[in-house]
Design an enzyme around this catalytic site. Structure first.
Site: not given
Ligand code: APR
Length: 246
Positions: A95, A112, A225
């Site tokens: 994040n 990142h 979470a």
């Molecule tokens: N608590 C826990 N997990 C959650 C919640 C919650 N309240 N709400 C959603 N999620 C989960 C979703 O199920 C999903 O698996 O969080 C995840 C979010 O996934 P992404 O949107 O893909 O985010 P992330 O994994 O951080 O993306 C990775 O991609 O776009 C790039 O650089 C950006 O750092 C980012 C990277």
């Protein structure tokens, strides 16, 4: 030079999901699009080369959203876990919103980068910039007048080596690895869970949905979470101080 984390430690990888309960939208959630663009198309050097203003509008929207948010029980729980474990704790996050720091986490590996830092594309000078909204997009470097870009690692770019090395060391030596709120599809961050599992750590996933990392997980909380973090923190402390720890 990084110092290897001690035995009996906890390492954590977080993603956008941990900030969802603070009101920040995830990247791959419902639709997962910004003005019709996939994130991978905007967060990319070729997008910057083509149209820096559109790239900045995307990050400005994230900055405005993030500035209005406060850490939630997920962030606060991990900050508490760090205080309880002292040096036996490493938090790596994908994040860029700064909410872990705001929650009181002291040692955060921002894999990142950060929404709150900008880097000059001409002279390379990097600085903090917390002004929201920015008066002009793109902002310009006070030293040389060059265009400033977000100090964020885009798709196709390499993570800062020292930061990722520290995260890998923590993952490979920890007794317990928590993977929280990430879709685990972006590399190399997602590989940290596999590195931890290969090193013999317990791996616990906290995510309402299944992910590609689920297969290496020993325990799973299928929940937001913020709702379960208090429980996870207590279980984690029990785990690293008990017989399961190494
Ligand atoms: N608590 C826990 N997990 C959650 C919640 C919650 N309240 N709400 C959603 N999620 C989960 C979703 O199920 C999903 O698996 O969080 C995840 C979010 O996934 P992404 O949107 O893909 O985010 P992330 O994994 O951080 O993306 C990775 O991609 O776009 C790039 O650089 C950006 O750092 C980012 C990277």
């Amino acid at each position: 030079m990084s110092v290897a984390p001690p035995r009996g430690s906890v390492a954590v990888l977080t993603g956008a999901g941990i900030s969802a309960e603070s009101g920040l939208s995830t990247f791959r959630g419902a639709g997962g699009l910004w003005e019709g663009h996939r994130v991978e198309e905007v967060a990319h050097p070729s997008a910057w080369a083509r149209d820096p203003v559109t790239v900045w509008r995307f990050y400005e929207a994230r900055r405005v959203q993030a500035a209005a948010c406060a850490p939630n029980k997920g962030h606060l729980g991990l900050a508490r876990l760090e205080r309880r474990l002292g040096g036996r704790f490493t938090l790596a996050t994908q994040n860029v919103d700064g909410l872990h720091g705001q929650a009181g986490s002291a040692n955060v590996l921002e894999l990142h980068g950060s929404l709150w830092r900008v880097r000059c594309t001409a002279c390379g000078r990097e600085e903090e910039n917390r002004t929201v909204p920015l008066p002009v997009l793109p902002p310009r470097c006070a030293a040389c007048g060059g265009l400033q870009r977000p100090a964020i690692v885009w798709f196709g770019e390499v993570l800062p080596e020292d930061v990722f090395t520290a995260a890998m060391e923590a993952a490979s030596r920890c007794a317990l690895f928590l993977i929280v709120g990430t879709s685990a599809v972006v590399q190399p961050a997602a590989s940290l869970a596999v590195i931890a599992a290969d090193g013999g750590a317990q791996v616990w996933e906290i995510n309402p949905d299944e992910t590609p990392a689920t297969g290496v997980c020993d325990r799973i909380w299928r929940a937001p979470a913020g709702e379960v973090m208090d429980d996870v923190v207590e279980e984690a402390i029990r785990w690293v101080s008990g017989a399961g720890s190494r």
